[in-house]
Design a protein around this motif. Structure first.
Motif, PDB file in Angstrom:
ATOM      1  N   PHE A   2     151.726  39.411 -18.194  1.00 18.97           N
ATOM      2  CA  PHE A   2     152.632  38.662 -17.341  1.00 18.97           C
ATOM      3  C   PHE A   2     153.050  39.553 -16.185  1.00 18.97           C
ATOM      4  O   PHE A   2     153.664  40.602 -16.391  1.00 18.97           O
ATOM      5  CB  PHE A   2     153.848  38.196 -18.135  1.00 18.97           C
ATOM      6  CG  PHE A   2     153.505  37.161 -19.155  1.00 18.97           C
ATOM      7  CD1 PHE A   2     153.423  35.833 -18.787  1.00 18.97           C
ATOM      8  CD2 PHE A   2     153.244  37.524 -20.463  1.00 18.97           C
ATOM      9  CE1 PHE A   2     153.090  34.870 -19.728  1.00 18.97           C
ATOM     10  CE2 PHE A   2     152.915  36.566 -21.408  1.00 18.97           C
ATOM     11  CZ  PHE A   2     152.833  35.232 -21.036  1.00 18.97           C
ATOM     12  N   SER A   4     154.143  39.454 -11.654  1.00 10.57           N
ATOM     13  CA  SER A   4     154.789  38.613 -10.651  1.00 10.57           C
ATOM     14  C   SER A   4     153.833  37.563 -10.100  1.00 10.57           C
ATOM     15  O   SER A   4     154.233  36.405  -9.904  1.00 10.57           O
ATOM     16  CB  SER A   4     155.383  39.469  -9.537  1.00 10.57           C
ATOM     17  OG  SER A   4     154.393  40.283  -8.945  1.00 10.57           O
ATOM     18  N   PHE A   7     153.542  34.605 -12.582  1.00 12.81           N
ATOM     19  CA  PHE A   7     154.736  33.776 -12.609  1.00 12.81           C
ATOM     20  C   PHE A   7     154.897  32.985 -11.309  1.00 12.81           C
ATOM     21  O   PHE A   7     155.300  31.818 -11.334  1.00 12.81           O
ATOM     22  CB  PHE A   7     155.982  34.605 -12.900  1.00 12.81           C
ATOM     23  CG  PHE A   7     156.128  34.973 -14.354  1.00 12.81           C
ATOM     24  CD1 PHE A   7     156.102  34.006 -15.340  1.00 12.81           C
ATOM     25  CD2 PHE A   7     156.307  36.286 -14.732  1.00 12.81           C
ATOM     26  CE1 PHE A   7     156.251  34.329 -16.684  1.00 12.81           C
ATOM     27  CE2 PHE A   7     156.452  36.634 -16.066  1.00 12.81           C
ATOM     28  CZ  PHE A   7     156.429  35.647 -17.046  1.00 12.81           C
ATOM     29  N   ILE A  23     159.045  35.848  -7.395  1.00 12.39           N
ATOM     30  CA  ILE A  23     159.177  36.927  -8.370  1.00 12.39           C
ATOM     31  C   ILE A  23     158.542  38.165  -7.753  1.00 12.39           C
ATOM     32  O   ILE A  23     157.404  38.127  -7.293  1.00 12.39           O
ATOM     33  CB  ILE A  23     158.482  36.565  -9.700  1.00 12.39           C
ATOM     34  CG1 ILE A  23     159.040  35.250 -10.262  1.00 12.39           C
ATOM     35  CG2 ILE A  23     158.611  37.701 -10.714  1.00 12.39           C
ATOM     36  CD1 ILE A  23     160.520  35.233 -10.541  1.00 12.39           C
ATOM     37  N   THR A  59     165.723  31.357 -13.726  1.00  9.42           N
ATOM     38  CA  THR A  59     164.273  31.554 -13.612  1.00  9.42           C
ATOM     39  C   THR A  59     163.903  32.979 -13.994  1.00  9.42           C
ATOM     40  O   THR A  59     162.948  33.196 -14.760  1.00  9.42           O
ATOM     41  CB  THR A  59     163.795  31.229 -12.182  1.00  9.42           C
ATOM     42  OG1 THR A  59     164.060  29.845 -11.913  1.00  9.42           O
ATOM     43  CG2 THR A  59     162.314  31.513 -12.014  1.00  9.42           C
ATOM     44  N   CYS A  60     164.645  33.959 -13.499  1.00  8.71           N
ATOM     45  CA  CYS A  60     164.362  35.362 -13.859  1.00  8.71           C
ATOM     46  C   CYS A  60     164.493  35.577 -15.361  1.00  8.71           C
ATOM     47  O   CYS A  60     163.629  36.194 -15.992  1.00  8.71           O
ATOM     48  CB  CYS A  60     165.311  36.297 -13.127  1.00  8.71           C
ATOM     49  SG  CYS A  60     164.915  36.554 -11.410  1.00  8.71           S
ATOM     50  N   TYR A  63     161.604  33.705 -17.255  1.00 10.14           N
ATOM     51  CA  TYR A  63     160.323  34.401 -17.147  1.00 10.14           C
ATOM     52  C   TYR A  63     160.344  35.684 -17.969  1.00 10.14           C
ATOM     53  O   TYR A  63     159.349  36.052 -18.579  1.00 10.14           O
ATOM     54  CB  TYR A  63     159.981  34.698 -15.692  1.00 10.14           C
ATOM     55  CG  TYR A  63     159.561  33.490 -14.877  1.00 10.14           C
ATOM     56  CD1 TYR A  63     159.407  32.221 -15.434  1.00 10.14           C
ATOM     57  CD2 TYR A  63     159.322  33.624 -13.515  1.00 10.14           C
ATOM     58  CE1 TYR A  63     159.022  31.145 -14.672  1.00 10.14           C
ATOM     59  CE2 TYR A  63     158.918  32.544 -12.748  1.00 10.14           C
ATOM     60  CZ  TYR A  63     158.765  31.300 -13.327  1.00 10.14           C
ATOM     61  OH  TYR A  63     158.367  30.229 -12.569  1.00 10.14           O
TER      62      TYR A  63
END
Length: 136
Positions: A2, A4, A7, A23, A59-60, A63
């Protein structure tokens, strides 16, 4: 893996992409993102809408949860979130750093701080709890 780019691609057709959340860093138990301030993200009073700020932080944290799901987990759902709004923005870019507080098998807890990127002023403090989902 995963990162940036993954995402940002995943969010492109959904709320994070629609709002313009980018991100910028995924590193273990920490996620960074930015959101340029623009008229569509403002409340009618001319200040940043609280929902825009909360969506950036959520969202941060979300994720981050995905990047740290325990083995066998299929996903998560947010079960609680809280935000304290300490300031606002009318221009520029707001930034968020979310950090894991607890990475358990059934729950995760994430804290996030949203700041104005240029001034460093704190816009909001955020905490959320996610329930880790297992099954089909």
């Amino acid at each position: 893996m995963f990162d940036s780019a993954r995402f940002n691609q995943a969010g492109a057709g959904h709320l994070p992409g629609h709002l313009g959340i980018v991100i910028t860093k995924v590193a273990g138990d920490e996620v960074h993102a930015e959101l340029p301030v623009r008229p569509e993200l403002m409340a009618p009073n001319g200040f940043m809408h609280a929902g825009s700020v909360v969506t950036l932080a959520d969202t941060c944290a979300g994720y981050g949860c995905v990047a740290n799901l325990p083995e066998g987990a299929k996903g998560f759902t947010t079960v609680e979130l809280k935000s304290n709004h300490l300031g606002t923005a009318r221009e520029g870019t707001i930034a968020c750093v979310a950090k894991a507080v607890h990475l358990g098998r059934t729950t995760q807890v994430w804290d996030a701080v949203v700041t104005h990127q240029d001034t460093g002023k704190t816009i909001a403090l955020f905490r959320c709890t996610q329930m880790v989902l297992y099954g089909h």
